[in-house]
Design a protein around this motif. Structure first.
Motif, short mmCIF file in Angstrom:
data_model
loop_
_atom_site.label_atom_id
_atom_site.label_comp_id
_atom_site.label_asym_id
_atom_site.label_seq_id
_atom_site.Cartn_x
_atom_site.Cartn_y
_atom_site.Cartn_z
N ALA A 131 84.79 30.12 52.53
CA ALA A 131 84.26 31.13 53.46
C ALA A 131 82.74 31.07 53.50
N ALA A 132 82.12 30.85 52.36
CA ALA A 132 80.66 30.75 52.29
C ALA A 132 80.16 29.53 53.04
N ALA A 133 80.84 28.38 52.83
CA ALA A 133 80.44 27.16 53.51
C ALA A 133 80.58 27.30 55.02
N ARG A 134 81.66 27.92 55.45
CA ARG A 134 81.87 28.11 56.89
C ARG A 134 80.79 29.00 57.49
N LEU A 135 80.46 30.09 56.80
CA LEU A 135 79.45 31.00 57.34
C LEU A 135 78.07 30.34 57.35
N LEU A 137 77.48 27.15 57.91
CA LEU A 137 77.44 26.30 59.09
C LEU A 137 77.35 27.13 60.37
N ALA A 138 77.97 28.30 60.35
CA ALA A 138 77.84 29.21 61.49
C ALA A 138 76.38 29.68 61.61
N ALA A 139 75.73 29.90 60.48
CA ALA A 139 74.32 30.28 60.49
C ALA A 139 73.47 29.16 61.09
N ALA A 140 73.85 27.91 60.79
CA ALA A 140 73.13 26.76 61.35
C ALA A 140 73.19 26.78 62.88
N LYS A 141 74.30 27.23 63.43
CA LYS A 141 74.46 27.28 64.88
C LYS A 141 73.59 28.36 65.51
N GLN A 142 73.09 29.29 64.68
CA GLN A 142 72.15 30.31 65.16
C GLN A 142 70.71 29.96 64.79
N GLY A 143 70.50 28.77 64.20
CA GLY A 143 69.16 28.37 63.78
C GLY A 143 68.67 29.12 62.56
N LEU A 172 71.45 37.26 60.78
CA LEU A 172 72.54 36.69 61.56
C LEU A 172 73.18 37.72 62.48
N ASP A 173 73.65 37.24 63.61
CA ASP A 173 74.58 38.00 64.43
C ASP A 173 75.94 37.77 63.76
N ASP A 180 82.19 31.73 64.97
CA ASP A 180 81.75 30.34 64.85
C ASP A 180 82.25 29.69 63.57
N ALA A 181 82.38 30.49 62.51
CA ALA A 181 82.81 29.97 61.20
C ALA A 181 84.21 29.38 61.26
N GLU A 182 85.01 29.82 62.21
CA GLU A 182 86.37 29.32 62.34
C GLU A 182 86.49 28.23 63.41
N GLY A 183 85.36 27.78 63.91
CA GLY A 183 85.37 26.78 64.96
C GLY A 183 85.84 25.42 64.49
#
Length: 239
Positions: A131-135, A137-143, A172-173, A180-183
């Motif tokens: 879950a941490a790794a996914r979030l 990478l989701a943070a990366a998508k928000q810069g 983060l949003d 995004d984390a589940e993308g």
């Protein structure tokens, strides 16, 4: 002669690891002769040096087999200078104590080397880390990867509450981040990283790659800086 000695090192390793079977293989190669014995006795430092070179060649072969596609980071999952001329890859897990320690080392390296690009390969191997790794990478998508990465390593553990605190600290949003984390792109990145780690023989985090050099475990600032510099020098020599 050098290649012959490399074969000798490999055979000696078999002999040490395989007992009678290894010894039989040693005899079968035709290397068990007086000339070879005399050479090794006259050059006792040859074996460790050849063993190191053999290991380096095997590492280069594994990296070559893996190709170059993995060297492209997940968009945004980079620390330091995204356009830097020197690159260090870290396979990391947010519940790994040595990764948390190494994050401080990376901050020092980045501060002293404006050309350093650190590519984080999320490899969640501890319980509850996916879950941490996914979030992340989701943070990366928000810069916001660097901010989230640092904030999460400031937590004692990467549990659900820590993820919320780190997300808030990173600005983060969170609603978007959870989606995004589940993308599929995030899922594929984690799968690729796991397969690559297995192919390269990694057994734990952190693990590092710079140039054609692989390092295992926490290394410290000086060791990482030396490896990065050596990789850069090697690349300059090849160009």
């Amino acid at each position: 002669m050098k290649d012959t000695i490399l074969r000798i090192v490999g055979v000696f390793a078999l002999a040490l690891l395989g007992g009678v079977l290894g010894a039989a293989l040693y005899q079968a190669t035709g290397l068990a002769d007086r000339q070879t014995e005399a050479f090794l006795l006259d050059n006792p430092d040859m074996l460790p040096r050849m063993a190191t070179e053999l290991q380096e060649r095997e590492t280069q072969a594994r990296l070559a087999k893996a190709g170059d596609e993995w060297r492209t980071p997940f968009p945004g999952a980079v620390l330091g200078n995204p356009e830097g001329t020197r690159t260090l890859f870290e396979f990391s897990d947010y519940n790994c104590g040595y990764c948390r320690l190494s994050h401080g080392h990376l901050e020092q390296l980045i501060a002293q080397d404006p050309q350093l690009r650190v590519v984080i390969k999320e490899w969640p191997i501890f319980e509850g880390s996916e879950a941490a790794a996914r979030l992340a990478l989701a943070a990366a998508k928000q810069g916001r990867f660097a901010a989230f990465h640092g904030a999460l390593f400031e937590q004692e553990t990467a549990d659900a509450d820590a993820l919320e605190r780190a997300g808030e600290a990173a600005g983060l949003d969170m609603e978007r981040a959870r989606t995004d984390a589940e993308g599929q792109d995030v899922t594929m990145e984690l799968m690729r990283n796991a397969l690559l780690a297995e192919e390269l023989g990694f057994t734990g985090t952190p693990a590092w790659i710079t140039g054609n050099t692989i390092l295992h475990g926490a290394q410290g600032v000086e060791a990482l800086a030396t490896a990065v510099e050596a990789a850069a020098d090697s690349a300059d020599d090849d160009s």
